[in-house]
Motif scaffolding. Structure first.
Motif, short mmCIF file in Angstrom:
data_model
loop_
_atom_site.label_atom_id
_atom_site.label_comp_id
_atom_site.label_asym_id
_atom_site.label_seq_id
_atom_site.Cartn_x
_atom_site.Cartn_y
_atom_site.Cartn_z
N ILE A 5 -1.80 -9.42 8.95
CA ILE A 5 -2.19 -10.54 8.11
C ILE A 5 -0.93 -11.13 7.50
N ASP A 6 -0.80 -12.44 7.57
CA ASP A 6 0.36 -13.14 7.04
C ASP A 6 0.11 -13.50 5.57
N ILE A 7 0.90 -12.94 4.67
CA ILE A 7 0.80 -13.26 3.24
C ILE A 7 2.15 -13.81 2.80
N PHE A 8 2.21 -15.11 2.64
CA PHE A 8 3.43 -15.82 2.23
C PHE A 8 4.62 -15.48 3.14
N GLY A 9 4.38 -15.42 4.43
CA GLY A 9 5.43 -15.18 5.39
C GLY A 9 5.73 -13.71 5.64
N VAL A 10 5.04 -12.82 4.97
CA VAL A 10 5.24 -11.38 5.16
C VAL A 10 4.03 -10.85 5.92
N TYR A 11 4.30 -10.24 7.06
CA TYR A 11 3.21 -9.70 7.87
C TYR A 11 2.92 -8.26 7.42
N LEU A 12 1.66 -8.04 7.05
CA LEU A 12 1.23 -6.73 6.61
C LEU A 12 0.13 -6.22 7.53
N PRO A 13 0.16 -4.93 7.84
CA PRO A 13 -0.91 -4.39 8.68
C PRO A 13 -2.25 -4.49 7.96
N THR A 14 -3.27 -4.82 8.69
CA THR A 14 -4.60 -4.96 8.12
C THR A 14 -5.08 -3.65 7.51
N PHE A 15 -4.74 -2.54 8.16
CA PHE A 15 -5.17 -1.24 7.67
C PHE A 15 -4.54 -0.91 6.31
N LEU A 16 -3.32 -1.37 6.07
CA LEU A 16 -2.68 -1.14 4.77
C LEU A 16 -3.46 -1.85 3.66
N LEU A 17 -3.82 -3.08 3.89
CA LEU A 17 -4.60 -3.81 2.88
C LEU A 17 -5.98 -3.19 2.69
N LEU A 18 -6.57 -2.76 3.79
CA LEU A 18 -7.87 -2.10 3.71
C LEU A 18 -7.77 -0.80 2.91
N ALA A 19 -6.71 -0.04 3.11
CA ALA A 19 -6.51 1.22 2.37
C ALA A 19 -6.28 0.96 0.89
N LEU A 20 -5.57 -0.10 0.54
CA LEU A 20 -5.36 -0.43 -0.87
C LEU A 20 -6.66 -0.81 -1.56
#
Length: 68
Positions: A5-20
């Motif tokens: 997922i692109d958040i302000f130009g930073v790509y983060l794994p979807t699973f990381l956001l789901l875990a948070l």
């Protein structure tokens, strides 16, 4: 489910956001059980919290798969 997922130009794994999100929901559930007086019935608090975290993460993953 998208891999990143692109958040302000930073790509983060979807699973990381789901875990948070799952961590926050798990903490709310844990605090709710403690306030309701059911926390004293839990034998091993850390194992219980881990199990709830895994269940919430799995449910979130399942919901994301159904949506996308």
């Amino acid at each position: 489910m998208p891999a990143e997922i692109d958040i302000f130009g930073v790509y983060l794994p979807t699973f990381l956001l789901l875990a948070l999100v799952a961590m926050a929901v798990t903490r709310l559930i844990s605090r709710g059980l403690t306030r309701a007086g059911l926390g004293r019935l839990i034998w091993h608090r850390a194992l219980f919290d881990l199990a709830v975290f895994i269940l919430v993460t799995g449910a979130g993953y399942f919901l994301l798969e159904r949506i996308t």
